[in-house]
Design a protein around this motif. Structure first.
Motif, PDB file in Angstrom:
ATOM      1  N   SER A  41       0.938  -1.294   0.000  1.00 56.73           N
ATOM      2  CA  SER A  41      -0.017   0.085  -0.113  1.00 56.73           C
ATOM      3  C   SER A  41       0.933   1.369  -0.027  1.00 56.73           C
ATOM      4  N   VAL A  42       0.290   2.343  -0.852  1.00 52.15           N
ATOM      5  CA  VAL A  42       0.976   3.701  -0.995  1.00 52.15           C
ATOM      6  C   VAL A  42       0.122   4.784  -0.687  1.00 52.15           C
ATOM      7  N   LYS A  43       0.403   5.869   0.192  1.00 49.68           N
ATOM      8  CA  LYS A  43      -0.587   7.008   0.176  1.00 49.68           C
ATOM      9  C   LYS A  43       0.176   8.119   0.332  1.00 49.68           C
ATOM     10  N   PHE A  44      -0.081   9.010  -0.270  1.00 52.05           N
ATOM     11  CA  PHE A  44       0.567  10.564  -0.436  1.00 52.05           C
ATOM     12  C   PHE A  44       0.195  11.353   0.966  1.00 52.05           C
ATOM     13  N   LEU A  45       1.034  11.453   1.635  1.00 50.77           N
ATOM     14  CA  LEU A  45       0.979  12.648   2.900  1.00 50.77           C
ATOM     15  C   LEU A  45       0.862  13.869   2.459  1.00 50.77           C
ATOM     16  N   SER A  46       1.640  14.492   1.393  1.00 56.86           N
ATOM     17  CA  SER A  46       1.486  15.632   0.675  1.00 56.86           C
ATOM     18  C   SER A  46       2.084  15.650  -0.872  1.00 56.86           C
ATOM     19  N   GLU A  47       2.184  16.656  -1.563  1.00 50.91           N
ATOM     20  CA  GLU A  47       2.508  16.472  -2.872  1.00 50.91           C
ATOM     21  C   GLU A  47       3.818  15.762  -3.358  1.00 50.91           C
ATOM     22  N   MET A  82      -3.366   1.089   4.005  1.00 52.99           N
ATOM     23  CA  MET A  82      -3.191   2.417   4.962  1.00 52.99           C
ATOM     24  C   MET A  82      -4.277   3.098   4.352  1.00 52.99           C
ATOM     25  N   PHE A  83      -4.667   4.219   5.003  1.00 53.97           N
ATOM     26  CA  PHE A  83      -5.479   5.399   4.735  1.00 53.97           C
ATOM     27  C   PHE A  83      -5.015   6.653   5.528  1.00 53.97           C
ATOM     28  N   SER A  84      -5.106   7.871   4.884  1.00 58.09           N
ATOM     29  CA  SER A  84      -4.588   9.022   5.522  1.00 58.09           C
ATOM     30  C   SER A  84      -5.661  10.146   5.196  1.00 58.09           C
ATOM     31  N   PHE A  85      -6.038  11.024   6.301  1.00 58.29           N
ATOM     32  CA  PHE A  85      -7.072  11.985   6.292  1.00 58.29           C
ATOM     33  C   PHE A  85      -6.389  12.989   7.209  1.00 58.29           C
ATOM     34  N   GLU A  86      -6.793  14.325   6.830  1.00 59.92           N
ATOM     35  CA  GLU A  86      -6.783  15.677   7.605  1.00 59.92           C
ATOM     36  C   GLU A  86      -8.012  16.027   8.446  1.00 59.92           C
ATOM     37  N   ILE A  87      -8.049  16.185   9.600  1.00 60.85           N
ATOM     38  CA  ILE A  87      -8.804  16.855  10.483  1.00 60.85           C
ATOM     39  C   ILE A  87      -8.447  18.163  10.756  1.00 60.85           C
ATOM     40  N   PRO A  88      -9.169  19.038  11.442  1.00 56.02           N
ATOM     41  CA  PRO A  88      -8.805  20.083  12.137  1.00 56.02           C
ATOM     42  C   PRO A  88      -7.476  20.156  13.018  1.00 56.02           C
ATOM     43  N   GLU A  89      -6.231  20.550  12.706  1.00 61.03           N
ATOM     44  CA  GLU A  89      -5.075  20.605  13.431  1.00 61.03           C
ATOM     45  C   GLU A  89      -4.624  19.263  13.751  1.00 61.03           C
ATOM     46  N   GLN A  90      -4.779  18.447  12.695  1.00 64.20           N
ATOM     47  CA  GLN A  90      -4.520  16.929  12.824  1.00 64.20           C
ATOM     48  C   GLN A  90      -4.229  16.403  11.632  1.00 64.20           C
ATOM     49  N   HIS A  91      -3.117  15.467  11.217  1.00 60.64           N
ATOM     50  CA  HIS A  91      -3.011  14.761  10.041  1.00 60.64           C
ATOM     51  C   HIS A  91      -3.008  13.244  10.569  1.00 60.64           C
ATOM     52  N   VAL A  92      -3.824  12.354  10.387  1.00 55.81           N
ATOM     53  CA  VAL A  92      -4.065  10.818  10.705  1.00 55.81           C
ATOM     54  C   VAL A  92      -3.726  10.105   9.646  1.00 55.81           C
ATOM     55  N   ILE A  93      -3.127   8.942  10.219  1.00 50.46           N
ATOM     56  CA  ILE A  93      -2.999   7.714   9.147  1.00 50.46           C
ATOM     57  C   ILE A  93      -3.431   6.647   9.793  1.00 50.46           C
ATOM     58  N   VAL A  94      -4.189   5.845   9.195  1.00 46.55           N
ATOM     59  CA  VAL A  94      -4.684   4.443   9.844  1.00 46.55           C
ATOM     60  C   VAL A  94      -4.005   3.208   9.040  1.00 46.55           C
ATOM     61  N   THR A  95      -3.582   2.254   9.755  1.00 49.51           N
ATOM     62  CA  THR A  95      -3.100   1.108   9.149  1.00 49.51           C
ATOM     63  C   THR A  95      -3.626  -0.066   9.698  1.00 49.51           C
ATOM     64  N   LYS A 119      -0.760   9.854  14.587  1.00 50.30           N
ATOM     65  CA  LYS A 119      -0.824  11.376  14.413  1.00 50.30           C
ATOM     66  C   LYS A 119       0.549  11.674  13.826  1.00 50.30           C
ATOM     67  N   LEU A 120       0.512  12.325  12.359  1.00 48.32           N
ATOM     68  CA  LEU A 120       1.566  12.564  11.803  1.00 48.32           C
ATOM     69  C   LEU A 120       1.994  14.149  12.287  1.00 48.32           C
ATOM     70  N   GLU A 121       3.380  14.087  12.420  1.00 49.54           N
ATOM     71  CA  GLU A 121       3.976  15.345  12.685  1.00 49.54           C
ATOM     72  C   GLU A 121       4.228  16.393  11.595  1.00 49.54           C
ATOM     73  N   GLN A 122       4.328  17.644  11.541  1.00 48.97           N
ATOM     74  CA  GLN A 122       4.405  18.376  10.772  1.00 48.97           C
ATOM     75  C   GLN A 122       5.649  17.987   9.799  1.00 48.97           C
ATOM     76  N   ASP A 123       6.775  18.067  10.733  1.00 46.22           N
ATOM     77  CA  ASP A 123       8.144  17.581  10.063  1.00 46.22           C
ATOM     78  C   ASP A 123       8.126  16.018   9.850  1.00 46.22           C
ATOM     79  N   LYS A 124       7.865  15.347   8.678  1.00 45.89           N
ATOM     80  CA  LYS A 124       7.895  14.179   8.354  1.00 45.89           C
ATOM     81  C   LYS A 124       9.193  13.192   8.636  1.00 45.89           C
ATOM     82  N   LYS A 125      10.119  13.877   9.100  1.00 42.95           N
ATOM     83  CA  LYS A 125      11.405  13.039   9.416  1.00 42.95           C
ATOM     84  C   LYS A 125      11.058  12.805  10.883  1.00 42.95           C
ATOM     85  N   VAL A 126      10.181  13.051  11.594  1.00 45.90           N
ATOM     86  CA  VAL A 126       9.803  12.622  12.819  1.00 45.90           C
ATOM     87  C   VAL A 126       8.807  11.699  12.977  1.00 45.90           C
TER      88      VAL A 126
END
Length: 359
Positions: A176-182, A218-231, A242-249
């Motif tokens: 499975s692959v999912k784009f978290l951003s562009e 996997m599935f990813s979605f955004e809600i107010p003030e949070q970016h979530v990924i489901v596995t 809960k995804l962090e803004q810095d994707k290196k974390v």
């Protein structure tokens, strides 16, 4: 949902409390009393005769399905009717992805081709031969690029050139692959680890252990003030991160549930996001009149006339209430003058009696 048959794909209809999924046969099932069997249709519309291999919603009105017999079908998700069918591949359709605009779609099949479809005209727009059978294809959020997955290899294509701009290699076969951003891609494979890759630099930003067994979907979605990924994993667990803004974390675990089943696919139903105008704090909440005016300003079909009539009625009531209040004030004024005259008459009579007594 748990069933005694193996499901190879699961899709949740966005914005409504319904799910649509497919099993090991020619069936579409939605949560409710309706089953749709994919047998040959009427009026010249062909429907898939083999197992449905992939499903994709566009909005909450249209659904696109791919099947073993190579057919791609466009469905009306309200009436559950097959609107159009296309003979897409010589072999089976393995995966579908719809462009964010809804005008294009990508499909890969066992005939070793990647095909671009013009959904407006319902015809093939571009065919590209690939060396191996691809099993996943996915558009980026803006639709400027897409990825094609072959075993453990990810080929990144640019839409304007239709050529490969880079290749990422995972350690094991990708499930499975999912784009978290562009430019950031989450990759899960036949292992317990999930990796985030940068599509521009082609480097791994981070990796973390998500499950005790292989991650299946996997599935990813955004809600107010949070970016979530489901596995979902073969270990039976569904987890939310809960995804962090810095994707290196690496992300942090929000919650998990043990289904005690061998999971093969995942679908997430998202409720409609409430209107921001209705979520104001009490101090900033608009008056009822402004709420009605804002609803009418939206001009929703079939509701405008009713809302305008509903709004006009309280105004008439207000006018009638104002008229009644004026009448009440007039009547009260008449009563007060009568009382004053009666008091004056009584005082005059008393004075006359006093004068008679004095005499």
């Amino acid at each position: 949902f748990f069933f005694g048959i193996r499901f190879c794909h699961l899709q949740a209809e966005p914005g409504e409390a319904r799910a649509l999924l497919n099993g090991a046969g020619r069936w579409l099932l939605r949560a409710g009393p309706l089953w749709v069997r994919c047998t040959p249709g009427v009026r010249g519309v062909r429907r898939p005769r083999g197992t449905i291999t992939c499903l994709k919603f566009y909005g909450n009105r249209h659904l696109i399905s791919g099947a073993e017999d190579g057919l791609i079908c466009i469905w009306d998700a309200k009436k559950w009717e097959c609107l159009k069918s296309i003979k897409a591949h010589k072999g089976q359709v393995t995966f579908l992805s719809i462009h964010p605009s809804g005008k294009l779609a990508l499909s890969v099949g066992t005939d070793k081709t990647l095909r671009t479809w013009n959904l407006v005209e319902g015809r093939s727009a571009f065919i590209k031969n690939i060396k191996q059978n691809a099993h996943i294809v996915e558009w980026s959020p803006r639709g400027e690029q897409y990825v094609v997955i072959i075993q453990n290899k990810i080929d990144i294509y640019q839409l304007d050139t239709a050529s490969i701009s880079g290749t990422i290699t995972n350690e094991k076969r990708i499930s499975s692959v999912k784009f978290l951003s562009e430019s950031v891609l989450a990759v899960a494979g036949d292992e317990e680890v999930i990796r985030f890759f940068d599509c521009d630099s082609l480097v791994c930003l981070c990796e973390f252990k998500a499950h005790e067994n292989r991650v299946k979907d996997m599935f990813s979605f955004e809600i107010p003030e949070q970016h979530v990924i489901v596995t979902a994993s073969s270990d039976g667990f569904i987890k939310m991160w809960k995804l962090e803004q810095d994707k290196k974390v690496p992300p942090s675990l929000l919650c998990e549930v043990n289904t005690k089943a061998r999971l093969t696919c995942l679908g997430v139903w998202l409720d409609k996001v409430p209107d921001t105008k209705e979520s104001f704090p009490p101090a900033a909440e608009p008056s009822p009149v402004s709420k009605e005016q804002s609803k009418i300003g939206k001009k929703e079909p079939g509701d405008t006339v009713y809302k305008e009539e509903k709004q006009s009625k309280p105004n008439t009531k207000k006018r009638s209430l104002a008229g009644d209040s004026k009448k009440a004030t007039k009547e009260s004024g008449l009563v007060s003058t009568k009382k004053r005259k009666m008091v004056e008459m009584l005082e005059k009579k008393r004075k006359k009696k006093k004068i008679k007594i004095m005499q």
